[in-house]
Design a protein around this motif. Structure first.
Motif, PDB file in Angstrom:
ATOM      1  N   LYS A 181       7.241  29.225  49.981  1.00  0.00           N
ATOM      2  CA  LYS A 181       5.627  29.816  48.902  1.00  0.00           C
ATOM      3  C   LYS A 181       6.887  29.107  47.607  1.00  0.00           C
ATOM      4  CE  LYS A 181       1.940  31.474  46.658  1.00  0.00           C
ATOM      5  NZ  LYS A 181       1.214  30.141  46.768  1.00  0.00           N
ATOM      6  N   LYS A 182       6.263  28.161  46.993  1.00  0.00           N
ATOM      7  CA  LYS A 182       5.779  27.907  45.099  1.00  0.00           C
ATOM      8  C   LYS A 182       5.221  28.838  45.006  1.00  0.00           C
ATOM      9  CE  LYS A 182       7.199  24.653  42.036  1.00  0.00           C
ATOM     10  NZ  LYS A 182       8.320  25.285  41.557  1.00  0.00           N
ATOM     11  N   TYR A 183       6.325  28.857  43.556  1.00  0.00           N
ATOM     12  CA  TYR A 183       4.959  29.967  42.739  1.00  0.00           C
ATOM     13  C   TYR A 183       5.339  29.219  41.524  1.00  0.00           C
ATOM     14  CZ  TYR A 183       5.478  33.773  46.487  1.00  0.00           C
ATOM     15  OH  TYR A 183       4.741  34.456  47.160  1.00  0.00           O
ATOM     16  N   SER A 184       4.170  29.139  41.048  1.00  0.00           N
ATOM     17  CA  SER A 184       4.040  28.305  39.591  1.00  0.00           C
ATOM     18  C   SER A 184       4.229  28.989  38.289  1.00  0.00           C
ATOM     19  CB  SER A 184       2.548  27.340  39.732  1.00  0.00           C
ATOM     20  OG  SER A 184       1.417  28.631  39.261  1.00  0.00           O
ATOM     21  N   GLY A 185       3.911  30.092  38.692  1.00  0.00           N
ATOM     22  CA  GLY A 185       3.811  31.194  36.911  1.00  0.00           C
ATOM     23  C   GLY A 185       2.643  31.558  36.723  1.00  0.00           C
ATOM     24  N   GLU A 186       2.106  31.198  37.014  1.00  0.00           N
ATOM     25  CA  GLU A 186       0.360  31.003  36.718  1.00  0.00           C
ATOM     26  C   GLU A 186      -0.550  32.259  37.537  1.00  0.00           C
ATOM     27  OE1 GLU A 186      -0.977  29.832  33.708  1.00  0.00           O
ATOM     28  OE2 GLU A 186       1.029  28.784  33.672  1.00  0.00           O
ATOM     29  N   GLU A 187       0.184  32.768  38.657  1.00  0.00           N
ATOM     30  CA  GLU A 187       0.136  33.877  39.340  1.00  0.00           C
ATOM     31  C   GLU A 187      -0.633  35.192  38.811  1.00  0.00           C
ATOM     32  OE1 GLU A 187       1.856  30.742  41.377  1.00  0.00           O
ATOM     33  OE2 GLU A 187       2.606  32.094  39.841  1.00  0.00           O
ATOM     34  N   ASP A 188      -1.382  36.154  38.686  1.00  0.00           N
ATOM     35  CA  ASP A 188      -1.439  36.878  38.265  1.00  0.00           C
ATOM     36  C   ASP A 188      -0.384  38.117  37.832  1.00  0.00           C
ATOM     37  OD1 ASP A 188      -4.663  36.160  36.961  1.00  0.00           O
ATOM     38  OD2 ASP A 188      -5.470  36.796  38.614  1.00  0.00           O
ATOM     39  N   PHE A 189      -0.227  38.340  39.259  1.00  0.00           N
ATOM     40  CA  PHE A 189       1.364  39.460  38.769  1.00  0.00           C
ATOM     41  C   PHE A 189       2.355  38.999  38.155  1.00  0.00           C
ATOM     42  CE2 PHE A 189       1.958  36.539  42.967  1.00  0.00           C
ATOM     43  CZ  PHE A 189       3.492  36.068  42.245  1.00  0.00           C
ATOM     44  N   PHE A 190       2.466  37.726  37.498  1.00  0.00           N
ATOM     45  CA  PHE A 190       3.641  37.410  36.714  1.00  0.00           C
ATOM     46  C   PHE A 190       3.140  38.415  35.293  1.00  0.00           C
ATOM     47  CE2 PHE A 190       4.934  33.935  39.743  1.00  0.00           C
ATOM     48  CZ  PHE A 190       6.282  34.725  40.425  1.00  0.00           C
ATOM     49  N   LYS A 191       1.980  38.127  34.595  1.00  0.00           N
ATOM     50  CA  LYS A 191       1.305  38.548  33.572  1.00  0.00           C
ATOM     51  C   LYS A 191       1.687  39.657  33.455  1.00  0.00           C
ATOM     52  CE  LYS A 191      -2.386  34.842  33.865  1.00  0.00           C
ATOM     53  NZ  LYS A 191      -3.811  34.607  33.969  1.00  0.00           N
ATOM     54  N   GLY A 192       1.450  40.397  34.262  1.00  0.00           N
ATOM     55  CA  GLY A 192       1.611  42.229  34.254  1.00  0.00           C
ATOM     56  C   GLY A 192       3.095  42.721  34.279  1.00  0.00           C
TER      57      GLY A 192
END
Length: 158
Positions: A54-65
């Motif tokens: 799984k590649k995480y872009s950083g745009e996933e909502d959980f990273f915001k909080g």
């Protein structure tokens, strides 16, 4: 009952014999975006060894909080990502069944997953049946992030 300690890091450099594609993942597990945490799964040895990716872009909502100013992937979502990879492998070629997460044992969190990381999740199927069991690890940037034993119950898809 104590099990032998496993180290699946050797799977990180193994060539796959097949791949469970993103489309096949979607046909084997019920998860959908935004709660889908697997891109594909490499089959290293059919029925035994696999490697989820799984590649995480950083745009996933959980990273915001989690956490503002220092975004890291929540450990519980790493567990979920591993579980989804295993579900796709366990259900490969099986219809009308779905794996439900039953329990996790000896879970350890060792380092963080950050935006932009590609997470590699090697796992070994220890037992397959109505109650299935795997051992899995998750790595980012070569560092062990998470490990544990996962148990599933296979139930009828409704």
């Amino acid at each position: 009952m104590a099990e032998e300690k496993l180290d699946l890091s050797f799977l990180l450099s193994k060539e796959e014999t097949a791949t469970i594609s993103h489309d096949e993942v979607l046909s084997t597990i019920l998860h959908r975006p935004p709660f889908l945490f697997v891109d594909y799964v490499k089959v290293i040895e059919e029925g035994k060894y696999f490697l989820g990716v799984k590649k995480y872009s950083g745009e996933e909502d959980f990273f915001k909080g989690h956490f503002p100013g220092m975004p890291v992937m929540p450990g519980v979502l790493t567990i979920e990502s591993i579980s989804q990879c295993a579900g796709a492998a366990l259900m490969r070629g099986i219809e009308n069944k779905v794996p439900l997460f039953l329990s996790i044992e000896e879970a350890k969190f060792r380092s963080v997953i950050k935006p932009g990381d590609t997470v590699c999740m090697p796992f070994k199927i220890l037992r397959f049946g109505k109650i299935s069991r795997i051992y899995a690890e998750a790595y980012a940037n070569g560092a062990l992030c998470t490990q544990g034993y996962f148990n599933y119950i296979l139930t009828d898809k409704k």
